[in-house]
Each structure stands twice: as structure tokens, then as C-alpha cells.
Design a protein around this motif. Structure first.
Motif, PDB file in Angstrom:
ATOM      1  N   ASP A  87     -29.219   8.991 -29.290  1.00 38.27           N
ATOM      2  CA  ASP A  87     -27.983   8.421 -29.825  1.00 38.27           C
ATOM      3  C   ASP A  87     -27.557   7.343 -28.837  1.00 38.27           C
ATOM      4  O   ASP A  87     -26.999   7.641 -27.774  1.00 38.27           O
ATOM      5  N   ILE A  88     -27.877   6.090 -29.132  1.00 37.97           N
ATOM      6  CA  ILE A  88     -27.652   5.013 -28.174  1.00 37.97           C
ATOM      7  C   ILE A  88     -26.782   3.919 -28.786  1.00 37.97           C
ATOM      8  O   ILE A  88     -26.688   3.780 -30.013  1.00 37.97           O
ATOM      9  N   HIS A  89     -26.140   3.149 -27.909  1.00 41.51           N
ATOM     10  CA  HIS A  89     -25.309   2.014 -28.301  1.00 41.51           C
ATOM     11  C   HIS A  89     -25.870   0.762 -27.634  1.00 41.51           C
ATOM     12  O   HIS A  89     -26.203   0.786 -26.442  1.00 41.51           O
ATOM     13  N   TYR A  90     -25.993  -0.313 -28.379  1.00 41.00           N
ATOM     14  CA  TYR A  90     -26.484  -1.565 -27.797  1.00 41.00           C
ATOM     15  C   TYR A  90     -25.977  -2.734 -28.630  1.00 41.00           C
ATOM     16  O   TYR A  90     -25.320  -2.572 -29.665  1.00 41.00           O
ATOM     17  N   ARG A  91     -26.287  -3.935 -28.141  1.00 38.50           N
ATOM     18  CA  ARG A  91     -25.797  -5.155 -28.792  1.00 38.50           C
ATOM     19  C   ARG A  91     -26.954  -5.875 -29.487  1.00 38.50           C
ATOM     20  O   ARG A  91     -28.081  -5.866 -28.986  1.00 38.50           O
ATOM     21  N   ILE A  92     -26.658  -6.491 -30.610  1.00 37.24           N
ATOM     22  CA  ILE A  92     -27.622  -7.364 -31.279  1.00 37.24           C
ATOM     23  C   ILE A  92     -27.009  -8.748 -31.418  1.00 37.24           C
ATOM     24  O   ILE A  92     -25.774  -8.911 -31.391  1.00 37.24           O
ATOM     25  N   ILE A  93     -27.880  -9.751 -31.542  1.00 38.28           N
ATOM     26  CA  ILE A  93     -27.430 -11.132 -31.702  1.00 38.28           C
ATOM     27  C   ILE A  93     -27.624 -11.520 -33.164  1.00 38.28           C
ATOM     28  O   ILE A  93     -28.741 -11.533 -33.672  1.00 38.28           O
ATOM     29  N   LYS A  94     -26.528 -11.817 -33.835  1.00 42.05           N
ATOM     30  CA  LYS A  94     -26.583 -12.201 -35.251  1.00 42.05           C
ATOM     31  C   LYS A  94     -25.691 -13.409 -35.466  1.00 42.05           C
ATOM     32  O   LYS A  94     -24.498 -13.356 -35.164  1.00 42.05           O
ATOM     33  N   ASN A  95     -26.307 -14.501 -35.961  1.00 41.10           N
ATOM     34  CA  ASN A  95     -25.565 -15.749 -36.181  1.00 41.10           C
ATOM     35  C   ASN A  95     -24.875 -16.207 -34.903  1.00 41.10           C
ATOM     36  O   ASN A  95     -23.712 -16.628 -34.895  1.00 41.10           O
ATOM     37  N   ASP A  96     -25.612 -16.087 -33.786  1.00 40.72           N
ATOM     38  CA  ASP A  96     -25.138 -16.520 -32.470  1.00 40.72           C
ATOM     39  C   ASP A  96     -23.935 -15.729 -31.979  1.00 40.72           C
ATOM     40  O   ASP A  96     -23.230 -16.160 -31.054  1.00 40.72           O
ATOM     41  N   LYS A  97     -23.705 -14.554 -32.553  1.00 42.47           N
ATOM     42  CA  LYS A  97     -22.603 -13.702 -32.116  1.00 42.47           C
ATOM     43  C   LYS A  97     -23.126 -12.327 -31.758  1.00 42.47           C
ATOM     44  O   LYS A  97     -24.129 -11.869 -32.306  1.00 42.47           O
ATOM     45  N   GLU A  98     -22.438 -11.673 -30.806  1.00 42.80           N
ATOM     46  CA  GLU A  98     -22.818 -10.318 -30.428  1.00 42.80           C
ATOM     47  C   GLU A  98     -22.212  -9.313 -31.400  1.00 42.80           C
ATOM     48  O   GLU A  98     -21.055  -9.457 -31.809  1.00 42.80           O
ATOM     49  N   LEU A  99     -23.024  -8.316 -31.757  1.00 45.64           N
ATOM     50  CA  LEU A  99     -22.552  -7.252 -32.649  1.00 45.64           C
ATOM     51  C   LEU A  99     -22.960  -5.928 -32.019  1.00 45.64           C
ATOM     52  O   LEU A  99     -24.122  -5.738 -31.655  1.00 45.64           O
ATOM     53  N   LYS A 100     -22.028  -5.021 -31.871  1.00 46.85           N
ATOM     54  CA  LYS A 100     -22.328  -3.722 -31.290  1.00 46.85           C
ATOM     55  C   LYS A 100     -22.754  -2.748 -32.382  1.00 46.85           C
ATOM     56  O   LYS A 100     -22.100  -2.659 -33.418  1.00 46.85           O
ATOM     57  N   VAL A 101     -23.865  -2.047 -32.127  1.00 49.44           N
ATOM     58  CA  VAL A 101     -24.347  -1.074 -33.095  1.00 49.44           C
ATOM     59  C   VAL A 101     -24.653   0.240 -32.404  1.00 49.44           C
ATOM     60  O   VAL A 101     -24.836   0.301 -31.182  1.00 49.44           O
ATOM     61  N   ARG A 102     -24.699   1.249 -33.195  1.00 49.97           N
ATOM     62  CA  ARG A 102     -25.078   2.580 -32.724  1.00 49.97           C
ATOM     63  C   ARG A 102     -26.338   2.996 -33.479  1.00 49.97           C
ATOM     64  O   ARG A 102     -26.421   2.866 -34.698  1.00 49.97           O
ATOM     65  N   ASN A 103     -27.327   3.504 -32.759  1.00 49.80           N
ATOM     66  CA  ASN A 103     -28.612   3.909 -33.344  1.00 49.80           C
ATOM     67  C   ASN A 103     -28.848   5.367 -32.982  1.00 49.80           C
ATOM     68  O   ASN A 103     -28.983   5.703 -31.807  1.00 49.80           O
ATOM     69  N   LEU A 104     -28.891   6.243 -34.001  1.00 49.04           N
ATOM     70  CA  LEU A 104     -29.138   7.654 -33.752  1.00 49.04           C
ATOM     71  C   LEU A 104     -30.291   8.106 -34.631  1.00 49.04           C
ATOM     72  O   LEU A 104     -30.403   7.715 -35.784  1.00 49.04           O
ATOM     73  N   ALA A 105     -31.190   8.905 -34.032  1.00 45.69           N
ATOM     74  CA  ALA A 105     -32.413   9.264 -34.760  1.00 45.69           C
ATOM     75  C   ALA A 105     -32.973  10.575 -34.248  1.00 45.69           C
ATOM     76  O   ALA A 105     -32.640  11.038 -33.156  1.00 45.69           O
ATOM     77  N   THR A 106     -33.835  11.136 -35.078  1.00 44.45           N
ATOM     78  CA  THR A 106     -34.561  12.355 -34.695  1.00 44.45           C
ATOM     79  C   THR A 106     -36.018  12.189 -35.079  1.00 44.45           C
ATOM     80  O   THR A 106     -36.347  11.510 -36.068  1.00 44.45           O
ATOM     81  N   CYS A 107     -36.934  12.797 -34.330  1.00 42.32           N
ATOM     82  CA  CYS A 107     -38.367  12.675 -34.548  1.00 42.32           C
ATOM     83  C   CYS A 107     -38.889  13.949 -35.213  1.00 42.32           C
ATOM     84  O   CYS A 107     -38.535  15.062 -34.817  1.00 42.32           O
ATOM     85  N   VAL A 120     -28.600   3.228 -38.364  1.00 41.98           N
ATOM     86  CA  VAL A 120     -27.960   2.201 -37.537  1.00 41.98           C
ATOM     87  C   VAL A 120     -26.580   1.944 -38.120  1.00 41.98           C
ATOM     88  O   VAL A 120     -26.447   1.678 -39.315  1.00 41.98           O
ATOM     89  N   ILE A 121     -25.548   2.066 -37.251  1.00 47.21           N
ATOM     90  CA  ILE A 121     -24.156   1.923 -37.695  1.00 47.21           C
ATOM     91  C   ILE A 121     -23.510   0.814 -36.893  1.00 47.21           C
ATOM     92  O   ILE A 121     -23.582   0.798 -35.653  1.00 47.21           O
ATOM     93  N   VAL A 122     -22.898  -0.139 -37.589  1.00 43.75           N
ATOM     94  CA  VAL A 122     -22.166  -1.208 -36.916  1.00 43.75           C
ATOM     95  C   VAL A 122     -20.823  -0.665 -36.446  1.00 43.75           C
ATOM     96  O   VAL A 122     -20.071  -0.065 -37.233  1.00 43.75           O
ATOM     97  N   GLU A 123     -20.527  -0.808 -35.175  1.00 41.29           N
ATOM     98  CA  GLU A 123     -19.289  -0.267 -34.593  1.00 41.29           C
ATOM     99  C   GLU A 123     -18.175  -1.299 -34.721  1.00 41.29           C
ATOM    100  O   GLU A 123     -18.169  -2.336 -34.049  1.00 41.29           O
ATOM    101  N   LYS A 124     -17.247  -1.009 -35.615  1.00 42.19           N
ATOM    102  CA  LYS A 124     -16.104  -1.908 -35.821  1.00 42.19           C
ATOM    103  C   LYS A 124     -14.765  -1.262 -35.468  1.00 42.19           C
ATOM    104  O   LYS A 124     -13.735  -1.897 -35.516  1.00 42.19           O
ATOM    105  N   VAL A 125     -14.796   0.019 -35.133  1.00 49.64           N
ATOM    106  CA  VAL A 125     -13.556   0.730 -34.851  1.00 49.64           C
ATOM    107  C   VAL A 125     -13.259   0.664 -33.370  1.00 49.64           C
ATOM    108  O   VAL A 125     -14.094   0.310 -32.537  1.00 49.64           O
ATOM    109  N   SER A 126     -12.075   1.032 -33.009  1.00 46.65           N
ATOM    110  CA  SER A 126     -11.647   0.998 -31.610  1.00 46.65           C
ATOM    111  C   SER A 126     -12.366   2.078 -30.817  1.00 46.65           C
ATOM    112  O   SER A 126     -12.921   3.021 -31.379  1.00 46.65           O
ATOM    113  N   ALA A 127     -12.352   1.927 -29.527  1.00 45.75           N
ATOM    114  CA  ALA A 127     -13.010   2.902 -28.664  1.00 45.75           C
ATOM    115  C   ALA A 127     -12.406   4.284 -28.836  1.00 45.75           C
ATOM    116  O   ALA A 127     -13.128   5.293 -28.866  1.00 45.75           O
TER     117      ALA A 127
END
Length: 646
Positions: A87-107, A120-127
């Protein structure tokens, strides 16, 4: 928001809840062993990847991740191969802007390797809100992933009661979730397994050992309608099973329905056996036709020499009839080999069947009522019409034999569109087809015999009533015509054979076949002095044709190989070349003809063959060279020579 998600394949209640919370959400499946990925439409949207251009590869995903966060994603995927969730959080670059996403998975360990199921969930809510909603979002996301898997998944508690049953399990077993929840898992098992299942669970809880858990096995399962089927089962144990209560899932089973795999496997084995027999039968037919050609040729020469001896002519005529019967049998054997694509042409089954309806009616006893129902605007297909009529006659003969006390036979042809589900186990491509059914009211076929009816030489008839080749010939012809044949039958209720051929969009007019013309005496006189080259690896055939052609005053040279024939062509000019098609050595007949046409493009060539082997189907340069099939009569040879020399 609604417009953004209109392309999602399926939208669950969990997805709806996430949308109401204004969370962009997508899911994926990665086969870590095969390095293959499947993305939902939302994944392409979140990462800004054009799904028409780029494949859903790890490289495409990593390219969109912020350079400083790439190592985080790489390490997470590496750890997943060890069976860890992440369950990790990282940034992606989309249209020259940073977007924070959360990626959680199981094998999950599956039959084709380690598969990673994630969201993959885009984080738009407050901390603050993110912390409060993390647990629920994670549970909803994982549940949504498992719910939308194409494989059935079942979760049970420590007593074997079913606590989870995803949509794929509903489709596989035929139960709705509300019908099966809290029922014992043994309901889905045959009696011999059901009686022992609780023992398996108890043994694992006591000892931690059982051959069921953490092992992939093929087992028999039972659907709601009582139908048994073979499945591949993999069982995993949930963490903390010792402390789990009755409402919690203790064991999770991943299921793969092998029904279609078994059908495909059976078809593959059947096809392999037929392919082997095809090559064998083609070689046998070639040799037999060469022998018959020698016999018929000498008989015809004897017929010409003893024209005034009626006793000899009578015996010669009887012998030639025997040769003709042998030729017909050899032709049936050669048809076990692949259909020559050059014989295929645009056909309309309605026209073909109508033209042969009188012939079909003669097959049946008077006590059988034949009904023909043909769609008036039937689409055109591309097949060999002669092979088709042979197939139809074989099926009608079988139907007649299945109705010894009379009955009804219905032949029906109609247009039919087959979607992806309809062609899953047939090997056909989805699209427009022509469907032909031959349905009788006869004695029916047992399930055991249905499994074998298309095998060559398999027959339930007496030794004097069948060879066992009819249905195998039909199967091979239809398969090589890119079609499919199947049978449905019940003992005492009759049988129905269903055949599909793919429809064609455009076609040229069917080729015109010139009728055989009787060779006249003027032509026979005109043959004198013509120079002929005969090429064949069979010395008796060379001697026979040389003797036969010299009777008409032709000058004849012979060669027993393609190389020897090519040497003669380079040294002399010939009015006509007769060449065997299937010959051993460096140059077979097709290669020999190709070399001749390179040096002498205007050369006249006739192929002779007892078995064509489809070797001309991909050679447009040789496509117009005529073929006479061994054993041929003198009239056939002379008629073809007349066409080539005049």
C-alpha cells in the motif's frame, strides 16, 4: 464525473461509493511471471496513456511516475513477488502537473504464475480525511478487485460455511449469492469428496498439514443443475486463522473451470490424429493411383489392339471397371488429406442443395419424410462444392441408417451471427456464418459414441456396411474449410448435426468448368510428329506412356527425375511436357515446372498426379497449369493435350 467513467467495463456498488466521494479509481492485473498486464479504462485515464497507441506495460506506467518516486514502485513490485501485499503513495506526472496517487495490491499464486491484483486511487482529499478513510477505502478497493475477477473465488470459515462468493463463482456454479451464503462448501462437491471435506479442515486446524491447502489440484465439482465438471483448485489460508471467529473467512479457494480446456484438448488430440493420418493416407493414395494408372494404361492399350476380339474386350472392360472402383476408393482415402484450396470457390448452399435434391431423395427409404428448409437470401461461403456434396451425402446415409423403421429428416440452412461466447470452444472467429443442420428422428447416439464418431475408421456398423471414413472425411473437410461441425443427440430422440461455415463478403463468379470433349479422329491424326517429354519417377509409367503416345505418332522422350527432365529441356524443344507432380529428389514436379518456365516461358505443361499435396496453392506462377489425376483414361489425357496443343 459521470462522463469520466462512462467507459468502465463494470461499475460495482463500491465504485459508486468511491465516485460519490470524488475519488478517481482504477484497477489492474499484472502477471509477474509472464510480464503481462491488463488495465481498466480508468488506469489509462489516470496515467494519461493513450490505449490506442501504448500497451499497458510496466515501462509505460513507470515513465509516468515522478523520477524521485520510481524506486518506491519498483521495490513494491519486487516485494510482491515474495507474496507480500503493498500500500504505497507516490506522485505521477500528468499534463506537466504532479498528481498524488495511492497504489494498493495483493499477489496471488495462479496456474500461469504470480498475479498481482491492485487498485490505483487518485488522492484528492485532505490529509486528515485520508487518514480517517484509509481503512474503509482499502477494504472497498480490495473487495472490488476480487469481485470483478474472471476466476471464481470462494471464501469459507473454519467450519466450511461459505462466507464469500464472487460474481464469477455465481456464473460458474449457477447459484446466486443469497442462495449459497452460509451453506457448507460440500454442497459444491461430489459425494465422494463431500463426505470427507470437514475432515480435511479439522486436520489442518489441528496439525497445520493437509494436501488440500497450498497445493493446486484438479478436482470434480458440481453445479446447481447437478452437472459435474473438472476444475483446478488452489486453496490459501487467511492470516490469523487460529483467532478467526465464525463470521470471518479462514480459507480462500481460487477456481478455474476446465470445461472448455478439456473440450479444446480433446479437439487438439483429434486433430493431431487426423493430421498424421492425412499425411499417411496421401502417400498411400499417391502410390495406389500410380499402380492403377499402370494397370488401366496397359488395359487400354490392349483394348486398342484387340478391338475385333469381343471376348478380350469384355474382359478388358470388366477389368477397367475394377480399376475405376479402386480409383474411387483411393480418392476417398486421399480426401483424408488436407483440402486443396484451389478447389474452393464461392458457393451458395441453397443452390447446391437444390441442385442435388433429387440425388438426396434417392438415398432414403420411402418410409422417411425428407424436408428441406433453405433461407432464400443465404450468404455465400467459400468451399469445395464436390467435397461438400460428399459430406452431405454421408450425413444423409447415416441418418437413413439411424431410422430403420422410418421417420423424418430435416435439412435446414440459414444465416447466423456468432458472437464471442458462441464460438468459445469451436475455434471459429466471431462474425457472420452459414449454419447447416441435418436433423433426424432416429435411434440417437450414446454419449460414449458421440465422443468418437469423428475418429477415422471408427464405426458401429457391420463390416459390410461401412468403413468408418464418412464422418472423419466430413470433419476434415469442414475443418480445412475454416468451419466447425458438432452433434447433439439423445438415445431414442434422434440426432442433429450442426455445421458452420464463415460467410464471405465479396466474391468473383464461380469458375466455369469445361465439359470433357470427345477426342475426334482429325485431332488424333494431328498429333503425329509432335514432340513430347514425359517426366515421372515411376519407370513402368514412363514405359506405358511412351508406348501409348507413340501409337498416335508422337515423338516421346522420357526422364525419371526433375533434374534429368530439366537437362533435356535445355538441350531440346518440346511441344508439350507431361510431368508427375509428386517426385522425390532435388526437384519435384512443381519445382521442375518452375525452372522450365524460367528458361522457356511459353512452354506447355500438364501435371499428372495421384495426390496433389496442396503444393500448388501458394504458387501463382503454376496456378494455371492443368492437372490430370491418376489413374486417368486415355480420353482424359488426349482431351487435355488437345486443349494445350490447339
Amino acid at each position: 464525473m459521470e462522463k469520466r467513467y462512462k467507459n468502465m467495463a463494470r461499475m460495482t456498488e463500491h465504485h459508486q461509493a468511491l465516485l460519490q466521494q470524488e475519488i478517481e479509481y482504477a484497477y489492474y492485473r499484472k502477471n509477474m511471471t509472464l510480464e503481462q498486464s491488463d488495465w481498466s479504462d480508468g488506469m489509462y485515464c489516470i496515467y494519461g496513456v493513450n490505449q490506442e497507441i501504448e500497451n499497458p506495460t510496466f515501462a509505460a506506467e513507470l515513465k509516468k511516475v515522478h523520477p524521485d518516486d520510481r524506486s518506491l514502485l519498483i521495490d513494491a513490485y519486487k516485494n510482491a513477488l515474495s507474496g507480500h501485499q503493498f500500500d504505497i503513495h507516490y506522485r505521477i506526472i500528468k499534463n506537466d502537473k504532479e498528481l498524488k496517487v495511492r497504489n494498493l495490491a495483493t499477489c496471488v499464486q495462479e496456474s500461469d504464475g504470480f498475479c498481482l491484483y491492485g487498485c490505483v486511487i487518485v488522492e484528492k482529499v485532505s490529509a486528515q480525511n485520508r487518514v480517517e478513510k484509509t481503512a474503509q477505502a482499502q477494504q472497498d478497493a480490495v473487495t472490488a478487485v476480487v469481485e470483478n475477477l474472471s476466476e471464481p473465488i470462494i471464501g469459507i470459515n473454519k467450519k466450511g460455511a461459505i462466507k464469500f462468493f464472487n460474481r464469477a463463482a455465481e456464473k460458474c456454479f449457477g447459484y446466486k449469492r443469497q442462495q449459497i451464503l452460509n451453506k457448507n462448501i460440500s454442497l459444491l462437491m461430489p459425494d465422494e469428496l463431500a463426505h470427507h471435506h470437514n475432515e480435511f479442515i479439522a486436520r489442518y486446524l489441528e496439525t497445520g498439514h493437509t494436501y488440500v491447502v497450498n497445493n493446486e489440484r484438479e478436482l470434480t465439482a458440481v453445479r446447481k443443475n447437478g452437472e459435474s465438471f473438472v476444475m483446478r483448485l488452489s486453496v490459501s489460508v487467511m492470516p490469523g486463522i487460529a483467532q478467526a471467529n465464525e463470521d470471518e473467512i479462514a480459507f480462500v479457494g481460487l477456481i478455474q473451470d476446465l470445461t472448455h480446456h478439456k473440450v479444446a484438448e480433446s479437439l487438439m488430440h483429434k486433430t493431431t490424429r487426423l493430421d498424421v493420418l492425412s499425411h499417411l493416407s496421401g502417400g498411400i493414395a499417391h502410390d495406389v493411383n500410380n499402380i492403377l494408372n499402370i494397370i488401366s494404361g496397359h488395359l487400354e492399350i490392349l483394348q486398342m489392339q484387340k478391338v475385333d476380339d469381343s471376348a478380350v474386350l469384355k474382359r478388358v472392360t470388366a477389368a477397367l471397371k475394377g480399376v475405376e472402383r479402386g480409383r474411387q476408393l483411393s480418392n476417398r482415402l486421399s480426401r483424408l488429406s488436407r483440402v486443396d484450396e484451389q478447389d474452393a470457390e464461392p458457393c451458395n448452399l441453397s443452390l447446391l442443395i437444390k441442385d442435388n435434391e433429387d440425388l438426396l431423395s434417392e438415398i432414403f427409404d420411402k418410409s422417411i419424410d425428407l424436408s428441406v428448409d433453405l433461407q432464400s437470401d443465404l450468404r455465400w461461403i467459400e468451399i469445395d462444392p464436390n467435397h461438400f456434396i460428399d459430406t452431405l451425402i454421408n450425413l444423409c446415409i447415416n441418418a437413413n441408417d439411424a431410422m430403420p423403421d422410418g421417420g423424418q429428416l430435416i435439412i435446414r440452412a440459414c444465416n447466423q451471427f456468432l458472437d464471442a461466447d458462441a464460438v468459445y470452444a469451436t475455434g471459429l472467429m466471431p462474425g457472420e456464418h452459414v449454419e447447416l443442420t441435418i436433423k433426424d428422428s432416429g435411434i440417437g447416439i450414446t454419449p460414449e459414441i458421440q465422443q468418437r464418431i469423428f475418429e477415422p475408421f471408427y464405426t458401429t456398423k457391420g463390416k459390410d456396411k461401412g468403413t468408418g471414413l464418412g464422418l472423419s472425411l466430413a470433419y476434415n473437410f469442414i475443418k480445412d474449410s475454416r468451419g466447425h461441425i458438432s452433434v447433439e443427440s439423445e438415445v431414442g430422440q434422434g440426432s442433429c448435426f450442426t455445421i458452420y461455415f464463415p460467410a464471405i463478403e465479396e466474391f468473383s463468379h464461380p469458375r466455369n468448368y469445361n465439359s470433357t470433349k470427345v477426342v475426334d479422329m482429325d485431332f488424333e491424326q494431328s498429333l503425329r510428329g509432335k514432340k513430347i517429354l514425359v517426366v515421372d519417377d515411376e519407370q513402368p509409367i514412363l514405359q506405358l506412356l511412351s508406348e501409348f503416345l507413340k501409337i498416335y505418332g508422337l515423338e516421346v522422350e522420357t526422364a525419371n527425375s526433375g533434374d534429368q527432365g530439366l537437362d533435356l529441356v535445355k538441350q531440346e524443344e518440346f511441344d508439350l511436357i507431361l510431368s508427375d507432380l509428386v517426385m522425390p529428389g532435388r526437384l519435384d514436379g512443381a519445382q521442375f515446372a518452375g525452372e522450365v518456365l524460367k528458361s522457356r516461358p511459353q512452354s506447355s505443361i500438364i501435371f499428372m498426379s495421384g495426390y496433389t499435396d496442396n503444393r500448388l496453392s501458394d504458387n501463382s506462377e503454376l496456378a494455371n497449369i492443368p492437372i490430370i489425376h491418376k489413374p486417368f483414361r486415355k480420353k482424359e489425357l488426349l482431351t487435355q493435350m488437345q486443349k494445350m496443343l490447339h
